[in-house]
Design an enzyme around this catalytic site. Structure first.
Site, PDB file in Angstrom:
ATOM      1  CB  SER A 123     -20.747  65.555   4.278  1.00 21.39           C
ATOM      2  OG  SER A 123     -21.312  65.754   3.050  1.00 21.39           O
ATOM      3  CD  GLU A 156     -12.582  64.314   2.482  1.00 14.35           C
ATOM      4  OE1 GLU A 156     -11.930  65.248   2.940  1.00 14.35           O
ATOM      5  OE2 GLU A 156     -13.678  63.945   2.980  1.00 14.35           O
TER       6      GLU A 156
END
Ligand code: NAI
Length: 512
Positions: A123, A156
């Site tokens: 992340s 993503e």
């Protein structure tokens, strides 16, 4: 480049919350999946609990028992990293530590074939940094799922400086085949979602710190007017303040202390106190047994006047408040056009009502020589809003304010009066989300489409921030930001160059 063939074996490293979910997604899409965890027995335990979760989905008719059997048959435990030698894609989801992750990728380079794609679910670690020093950094890519991976649609697809665009395209197409909503992102701090979402928390925290309203009221307004699923206080209580504060600090540091990302003292206090949210029984709210969640502060309606008897006049051009005017008419309140009213104003009884433009009511009343000014907050949709914030200038009479409250009550809209503060609650939040989204586009982190998709499917926003800014009017959003910047005298509210450019050209983000 096309997606990985269904016959490609997928390796997943780390069988924690994320790894297990990613393994399940890939197996559901028809791949053989090998799950590796360096703690003995953990991978098998994860598969066992997946089996229990899937059995529940059979009960709810989401899958047949046969489908679940097939999914489980495709999942196996890898006891060593060497067993991942026949994979076409490895997704790493281990502890968030760059050195540990790098050592895994070093090992994988020697184990996997030359065309195996190596992906990280990190992340916060730069994909560029992770790939640095690898023999083939071009095959390293971010594949960032959201928690829980089987449910959240967004992935993503993050490219570092060395990532081959064909590798990113293959991961993108593969994620699509897995039923996900992939978006491309450049490897920059926070990628898309963890960067663009910062103001959602930061602006609520600031409003609370400045005592504009209490947590329950601010949360209720973001939901009832903004259409968000949760307010910032209940959401961060759920995420955990240690986690949310750490992400904010890491983005703030990564952008060299840009004030736009400045962490909040009120959240730091919670972390310092060990009030980490639901998991510790105390955050902004108490979760102790028997604790009652506080209610939002709602203005009570005086029953002396019937709203249908209140005169409503509207200026020729009402702009973004059109939905509200329509709702007034639908509720049987007579609204007449008044050429004498300035653009954007509604006269309700003796009050002059206008959408916030980022100035405080006291400032706007003084600038425009208005008495009885009431400001209304932004709503996602005035036709369906259930709750809205109003503020007023000190010169606004009680009677004028009550006329507005009475009318809104007739529409079934609850009102919270908040302290006179720039851009109220939803407008301020949305303007700042759009500003951050615009900067991400300006800096080539993602396209406008990509940012909006990411925010809708990664954090369930009711509308992409850029599409939202377009529906308000980009020039109006710029005005709100400028007024915020002027009120605070802070760089935090500086309008993105892209917002300024689009406002100037009267264009929009999605057809550049
Ligand atoms: P977790 O702590 O639930 O699971 C991590 C797993 O990795 C553990 O089972 C651990 O035994 C294993 N592990 C640690 N070092 C290892 C090694 N050297 N080799 C093999 N296995 C190893 O963590 P979680 O939440 O699943 O996060 C994993 C990654 O996903 C992190 O990079 C995190 O930043 C990222 N992420 C987490 C999200 C979340 O909401 N938890 C959301 C999106 C990404």
């Amino acid at each position: 480049m096309s997606a990985l063939n269904q016959s490609a074996v997928i390796g997943v490293i780390g069988a924690g919350a994320m790894g297990a979910g990613i393994a399940q997604v890939a197996a559901q899409a028809g791949h053989q999946v090998k799950l590796y965890d360096n703690r003995e027995g953990v991978a098998q335990t994860s598969i066992d609990s997946m089996a229990k979760q899937l059995a529940k989905l059979v009960e709810r008719n989401k899958f047949t028992a046969e489908q679940v059997q097939q999914i489980l048959a495709r999942l196996s435990v890898a006891n060593t990293l060497d067993e991942l030698s026949d994979t076409g894609l490895v997704v790493e989801a281990i502890v968030e530590n760059i050195d540990v992750k790098k050592s895994i990728f070093d090992a994988l380079e020697t184990i996997c074939s030359a065309n195996c794609i190596l992906a990280s679910n990190t992340s916060s670690i730069s994909i560029t940094r992770l790939a640095a020093g690898m023999k083939h950094p071009e095959r390293m890519v971010g594949m960032h799922f959201f928690n829980p991976a089987p449910i959240m649609k967004l992935v993503e697809v993050v490219s570092g400086l060395a990532t081959d665009s064909d590798v990113a395209a293959c991961v993108y197409e593969t994620a699509l085949n897995w039923g996900k909503k992939p978006v491309y992102a450049a490897s920059t701090p926070g990628f898309i979602v963890n960067r663009v979402a910062r103001p959602f928390y930061a602006e609520s925290f600031r409003l609370r710190q400045e005592q504009v309203a209490d947590c329950a009221t601010l949360d209720a307004l973001l939901k009832g007017a903004g259409g968000f699923r949760m307010g910032a206080f209940e959401l961060t209580d759920m995420i955990g303040h240690d986690v949310n504060y750490a992400v904010t600090c890491s983005v703030f540091d990564a952008y060299y202390g840009d004030f736009r990302f400045q962490p909040s003292l009120i959240q730091k206090d919670l972390v310092d106190a060990g009030f980490l949210g639901r998991k510790t029984g105390q955050g902004f709210y108490s979760y102790q047994e028997g604790a009652e969640k506080p209610e939002a502060q709602i203005v009570s309606v005086s029953s002396s006047t019937n709203a249908s008897n209140i005169q409503c006049e509207v200026s020729e051009e009402i702009g973004h408040l059109t939905g509200l005017v329509e709702r007034l008419s639908q509720a049987g309140i007579q609204v007449t056009k008044a050429s004498g009213l300035a653009k954007g104003y509604l006269k309700i009884g003796s009050a002059l009502l206008a959408l916030t433009d980022g100035r405080m009511a006291c400032e706007r009343a003084k600038d425009e020589q208005l008495s009885d000014l009431v400001l209304v907050d932004l709503a996602l949709d005035y036709q369906s809003a259930t709750h809205i914030a109003l503020s007023r200038s000190a010169s606004t009479s009680e009677g004028a304010f009550n006329d507005v409250v009475q009318c809104l009550d007739q529409l079934g809209i609850k009102v919270s009066e908040v302290v006179d503060s720039p851009a109220l609650v939803v407008m301020r939040t949305v303007a700042m989300l759009a500003n951050e989204a615009a900067d991400a586009v300006l800096q080539g982190v993602a396209t406008a489409e990509g940012v909006d998709t990411a925010m809708c499917f990664g954090v369930n926003y009711p509308k992409g921030p850029l599409a939202w800014a377009e529906s308000i009017g980009v020039a109006d959003v710029e005005t709100v930001l400028r007024n915020l910047q002027q009120s605070y005298g802070e760089d935090r509210y500086r309008p993105s160059l892209l917002i300024r450019r689009i406002a100037m050209l009267e264009g929009n983000f999605h057809v550049q």
